[in-house]
Design a protein around this motif. Structure first.
Motif, PDB file in Angstrom:
ATOM      1  N   MET A   1       0.839  -1.195   0.000  1.00  0.00           N
ATOM      2  CA  MET A   1       0.000   0.000   0.000  1.00  0.00           C
ATOM      3  C   MET A   1       0.880   1.253   0.000  1.00  0.00           C
ATOM      4  SD  MET A   1      -3.232   1.063   0.138  1.00  0.00           S
ATOM      5  CE  MET A   1      -4.156  -0.310   0.825  1.00  0.00           C
ATOM      6  N   LEU A   2       0.561   2.186  -0.887  1.00  0.00           N
ATOM      7  CA  LEU A   2       1.297   3.439  -0.951  1.00  0.00           C
ATOM      8  C   LEU A   2       0.877   4.376   0.174  1.00  0.00           C
ATOM      9  CD1 LEU A   2       0.988   4.050  -4.791  1.00  0.00           C
ATOM     10  CD2 LEU A   2       3.110   3.504  -3.581  1.00  0.00           C
ATOM     11  N   THR A   3       1.804   5.206   0.639  1.00  0.00           N
ATOM     12  CA  THR A   3       1.501   6.259   1.598  1.00  0.00           C
ATOM     13  C   THR A   3       2.103   7.558   1.086  1.00  0.00           C
ATOM     14  OG1 THR A   3       3.517   6.047   2.928  1.00  0.00           O
ATOM     15  CG2 THR A   3       1.698   4.545   3.447  1.00  0.00           C
ATOM     16  N   ALA A   4       1.790   8.646   1.768  1.00  0.00           N
ATOM     17  CA  ALA A   4       2.348   9.938   1.377  1.00  0.00           C
ATOM     18  C   ALA A   4       3.862   9.949   1.506  1.00  0.00           C
ATOM     19  CB  ALA A   4       1.733  11.042   2.227  1.00  0.00           C
ATOM     20  N   LYS A   5       4.405   9.076   2.364  1.00  0.00           N
ATOM     21  CA  LYS A   5       5.850   9.027   2.582  1.00  0.00           C
ATOM     22  C   LYS A   5       6.560   8.004   1.702  1.00  0.00           C
ATOM     23  CE  LYS A   5       5.587  10.662   7.361  1.00  0.00           C
ATOM     24  NZ  LYS A   5       5.926  10.379   8.785  1.00  0.00           N
ATOM     25  N   SER A   6       5.822   7.288   0.871  1.00  0.00           N
ATOM     26  CA  SER A   6       6.457   6.330  -0.036  1.00  0.00           C
ATOM     27  C   SER A   6       7.427   7.060  -0.961  1.00  0.00           C
ATOM     28  CB  SER A   6       5.404   5.596  -0.862  1.00  0.00           C
ATOM     29  OG  SER A   6       4.544   4.824  -0.044  1.00  0.00           O
ATOM     30  N   PRO A   7       8.613   6.488  -1.185  1.00  0.00           N
ATOM     31  CA  PRO A   7       9.628   7.169  -2.011  1.00  0.00           C
ATOM     32  C   PRO A   7       9.268   7.127  -3.498  1.00  0.00           C
ATOM     33  CG  PRO A   7      10.402   4.999  -1.352  1.00  0.00           C
ATOM     34  CD  PRO A   7       9.098   5.201  -0.649  1.00  0.00           C
ATOM     35  N   VAL A   8       8.450   8.068  -3.907  1.00  0.00           N
ATOM     36  CA  VAL A   8       7.953   8.107  -5.285  1.00  0.00           C
ATOM     37  C   VAL A   8       8.299   9.460  -5.892  1.00  0.00           C
ATOM     38  CG1 VAL A   8       5.914   8.073  -6.764  1.00  0.00           C
ATOM     39  CG2 VAL A   8       6.070   6.490  -4.816  1.00  0.00           C
ATOM     40  N   SER A   9       9.206   9.462  -6.855  1.00  0.00           N
ATOM     41  CA  SER A   9       9.572  10.713  -7.533  1.00  0.00           C
ATOM     42  C   SER A   9       9.413  10.617  -9.054  1.00  0.00           C
ATOM     43  CB  SER A   9      11.009  11.105  -7.202  1.00  0.00           C
ATOM     44  OG  SER A   9      11.917  10.092  -7.612  1.00  0.00           O
ATOM     45  N   ARG A  10       9.328   9.387  -9.583  1.00  0.00           N
ATOM     46  CA  ARG A  10       9.093   9.194 -11.020  1.00  0.00           C
ATOM     47  C   ARG A  10       7.996   8.141 -11.195  1.00  0.00           C
ATOM     48  NH1 ARG A  10      12.517  11.402 -14.583  1.00  0.00           N
ATOM     49  NH2 ARG A  10      11.897   9.947 -16.187  1.00  0.00           N
TER      50      ARG A  10
ATOM     51  N   PRO B   1       3.261  15.683  -5.157  1.00  0.00           N
ATOM     52  CA  PRO B   1       3.354  16.935  -5.943  1.00  0.00           C
ATOM     53  C   PRO B   1       4.703  17.150  -6.622  1.00  0.00           C
ATOM     54  CG  PRO B   1       3.341  17.385  -3.577  1.00  0.00           C
ATOM     55  CD  PRO B   1       2.993  15.947  -3.740  1.00  0.00           C
ATOM     56  N   GLN B   2       5.759  16.557  -6.122  1.00  0.00           N
ATOM     57  CA  GLN B   2       7.080  16.756  -6.715  1.00  0.00           C
ATOM     58  C   GLN B   2       7.419  15.697  -7.769  1.00  0.00           C
ATOM     59  OE1 GLN B   2       8.555  19.576  -5.929  1.00  0.00           O
ATOM     60  NE2 GLN B   2       6.840  19.914  -4.512  1.00  0.00           N
ATOM     61  N   ALA B   3       6.562  14.708  -7.916  1.00  0.00           N
ATOM     62  CA  ALA B   3       6.866  13.599  -8.826  1.00  0.00           C
ATOM     63  C   ALA B   3       6.661  14.000 -10.285  1.00  0.00           C
ATOM     64  CB  ALA B   3       5.999  12.390  -8.502  1.00  0.00           C
ATOM     65  N   GLU B   4       7.491  13.441 -11.166  1.00  0.00           N
ATOM     66  CA  GLU B   4       7.291  13.556 -12.610  1.00  0.00           C
ATOM     67  C   GLU B   4       6.409  12.395 -13.063  1.00  0.00           C
ATOM     68  OE1 GLU B   4      10.802  13.841 -14.904  1.00  0.00           O
ATOM     69  OE2 GLU B   4      11.606  15.557 -13.802  1.00  0.00           O
ATOM     70  N   ILE B   5       5.408  12.715 -13.881  1.00  0.00           N
ATOM     71  CA  ILE B   5       4.474  11.704 -14.362  1.00  0.00           C
ATOM     72  C   ILE B   5       4.630  11.562 -15.866  1.00  0.00           C
ATOM     73  CG2 ILE B   5       2.064  11.003 -14.541  1.00  0.00           C
ATOM     74  CD1 ILE B   5       1.476  12.775 -12.109  1.00  0.00           C
TER      75      ILE B   5
ATOM     76  N   ALA C   1      10.526  -1.101 -11.323  1.00  0.00           N
ATOM     77  CA  ALA C   1       9.953  -0.173 -10.354  1.00  0.00           C
ATOM     78  C   ALA C   1       9.720  -0.867  -9.013  1.00  0.00           C
ATOM     79  CB  ALA C   1       8.639   0.391 -10.874  1.00  0.00           C
ATOM     80  N   ARG C   2       9.911  -0.121  -7.953  1.00  0.00           N
ATOM     81  CA  ARG C   2       9.666  -0.673  -6.618  1.00  0.00           C
ATOM     82  C   ARG C   2       8.184  -0.962  -6.415  1.00  0.00           C
ATOM     83  NH1 ARG C   2      11.449   2.172  -0.837  1.00  0.00           N
ATOM     84  NH2 ARG C   2      10.403   0.672   0.533  1.00  0.00           N
ATOM     85  N   PHE C   3       7.310  -0.071  -6.922  1.00  0.00           N
ATOM     86  CA  PHE C   3       5.867  -0.239  -6.791  1.00  0.00           C
ATOM     87  C   PHE C   3       5.277  -0.457  -8.186  1.00  0.00           C
ATOM     88  CE2 PHE C   3       7.196   2.762  -3.411  1.00  0.00           C
ATOM     89  CZ  PHE C   3       6.886   1.983  -2.300  1.00  0.00           C
ATOM     90  N   ARG C   4       4.550  -1.558  -8.347  1.00  0.00           N
ATOM     91  CA  ARG C   4       3.977  -1.911  -9.652  1.00  0.00           C
ATOM     92  C   ARG C   4       2.505  -2.258  -9.435  1.00  0.00           C
ATOM     93  NH1 ARG C   4       8.150  -5.091  -8.774  1.00  0.00           N
ATOM     94  NH2 ARG C   4       6.847  -6.969  -8.854  1.00  0.00           N
ATOM     95  N   ALA C   5       1.621  -1.442  -9.980  1.00  0.00           N
ATOM     96  CA  ALA C   5       0.185  -1.590  -9.731  1.00  0.00           C
ATOM     97  C   ALA C   5      -0.548  -1.990 -10.999  1.00  0.00           C
ATOM     98  CB  ALA C   5      -0.390  -0.284  -9.183  1.00  0.00           C
ATOM     99  N   GLY C   6      -1.510  -2.898 -10.867  1.00  0.00           N
ATOM    100  CA  GLY C   6      -2.331  -3.320 -11.993  1.00  0.00           C
ATOM    101  C   GLY C   6      -3.577  -4.023 -11.503  1.00  0.00           C
ATOM    102  N   PHE C   7      -4.436  -4.379 -12.438  1.00  0.00           N
ATOM    103  CA  PHE C   7      -5.648  -5.119 -12.088  1.00  0.00           C
ATOM    104  C   PHE C   7      -5.301  -6.602 -11.918  1.00  0.00           C
ATOM    105  CE2 PHE C   7      -7.469  -1.402 -14.262  1.00  0.00           C
ATOM    106  CZ  PHE C   7      -8.395  -1.008 -13.307  1.00  0.00           C
ATOM    107  N   PRO C   8      -5.938  -7.280 -10.958  1.00  0.00           N
ATOM    108  CA  PRO C   8      -5.589  -8.681 -10.668  1.00  0.00           C
ATOM    109  C   PRO C   8      -6.269  -9.674 -11.611  1.00  0.00           C
ATOM    110  CG  PRO C   8      -7.251  -7.937  -9.122  1.00  0.00           C
ATOM    111  CD  PRO C   8      -6.908  -6.746  -9.978  1.00  0.00           C
ATOM    112  N   TYR C   9      -6.066  -9.476 -12.916  1.00  0.00           N
ATOM    113  CA  TYR C   9      -6.661 -10.373 -13.897  1.00  0.00           C
ATOM    114  C   TYR C   9      -5.837 -11.654 -14.000  1.00  0.00           C
ATOM    115  CZ  TYR C   9      -9.057  -6.059 -15.307  1.00  0.00           C
ATOM    116  OH  TYR C   9      -9.786  -4.895 -15.330  1.00  0.00           O
TER     117      TYR C   9
END
Length: 342
Positions: A1-10, A37-41, A106-114
């Motif tokens: 689960m992601l949180t506001a403190k998760s190390p996400v910048s890209r 807010p600081q992450a590049e998308i 990527a450390r965090f990889r999200a998708g649908f559980p198909y």
């Protein structure tokens, strides 16, 4: 689960296939940017949808997956790994996009559980298919992986050159009154409302509100557009052939639009133009314009309604038999709730 403190910048978002589906997926952008807010998308999509994403302020880069060759898959894997994303959100979750996500590093990889694709992810969206509107499904996806929902609108933009093109065309008309847009395009033959019904609705709009109807069309729509204008006479103006972005620019000069369930409908509604969507073989609860400011209309009592057939096997009664009064009542609601001045 992601949180506001998760190390996400890209962050990389992945969404393939239909233009309408890609547009609806943009509902995630404001929410992700609010969380990080600081992450590049970056956004990976296919060629037809790429132009619609390039001027969105929340997107740093649009990556284009071209063709289905294995070499292209390999090239994109190498590019994605080189960019060192912290979070990949696969909003399509087919075998190809799952491979890209899994290989991203990527450390965090999200998708649908198909089935057959769970291996690629360590964060999962909801498993349900076909019970949520596509816009709502993307929001539920974010909630499931730990990103709060603060905004519920899709995000698209029209670049300045297309806006200038639209202004120049409007200026040539010498007409100072208000416009409504009629948009007869659509991907399936069965989803395209008959020109006679479009003309009937357009004439009703002109009679009741004193506006002219601007008929917007793109590649493959000219025959229907011409017929609508011929049937409506002085109540309609045929727009020039337009790209998606040019069509969007023209729609911004209109008070509201009447459109089939189509990519143009989703684009125009995402720009904030109030839309009445005409539905026959598809379900407005799942495929209608996203947001409270829009309306849909359908002949619900027809026994074959929502058939989901690409070609109608009957007489297209879902559109031909749609009462004008029902469509006009929806337009009245559209005007009232958006406080449209005519």
């Amino acid at each position: 689960m992601l949180t506001a403190k998760s190390p996400v910048s890209r962050i990389l978002l992945i969404k393939f296939r239909g233009i309408g589906d890609v547009i609806l997926s943009t509902v995630v952008l404001k929410n992700i940017k609010e969380r990080y807010p600081q992450a590049e998308i970056d956004f990976l999509t296919e060629k037809p949808s790429a132009p619609l994403l390039r001027d969105i302020q929340f997107i740093s880069s649009v990556l284009v997956f071209e063709g289905n060759r294995k070499t292209e898959l390999f090239r994109k894997i190498m590019l994605i790994r080189k960019r060192k994303y912290d979070l990949v959100i696969d909003m399509y979750s087919n075998p190809k996009s799952a491979q890209l996500t899994f290989a991203s590093g990527a450390r965090f990889r999200a998708g649908f559980p198909y089935r057959g694709r769970k291996y690629a992810y360590n964060l999962f969206g909801p498993p349900e298919r076909g019970i949520h509107h596509a816009g709502d499904l993307h929001l539920k996806f974010l909630e499931a992986i730990g990103i709060p929902i603060v905004a519920r609108e899709t995000v698209t933009a029209v670049p300045a050159p297309e806006k200038l093109w639209a202004e120049e065309f409007i200026s040539t008309l010498g007409y100072q009154g208000a416009f409504a847009a009629l948009v007869p395009g659509g991907g399936w033959a069965s989803k395209r409302c008959d020109p006679e019904k479009f003309a009937e609705i357009g004439n009703g709009i002109s009679k009741q509100y004193g506006v002219k109807n601007l008929v917007l069309w793109g590649k493959g729509d000219l025959d229907e557009a011409h017929k609508i204008v011929q049937l409506m006479g002085e109540n309609a103006i045929l727009a020039p052939e337009s790209t998606f972005l040019q069509m969007g620019a023209l729609s911004l000069r209109c008070k509201f639009a009447v459109a089939n369930d189509s990519g143009p409908m989703h684009f125009i509604s995402s720009l904030g133009v109030p839309v009445l969507a005409l539905h026959g073989p598809t379900d407005p609860a799942l495929q209608g314009p996203f947001g409270e400011k829009h309306e849909t209309v359908r002949l619900d009592e027809l026994e074959c309604i929502c058939c989901n057939l690409l070609e109608c096997t009957r007489a297209h009664e879902c559109f031909r038999d749609l009462p004008l009064e029902r469509a006009m009542a929806k337009i009245e609601s559209l005007i009232a709730k958006n406080r449209i001045a005519l």
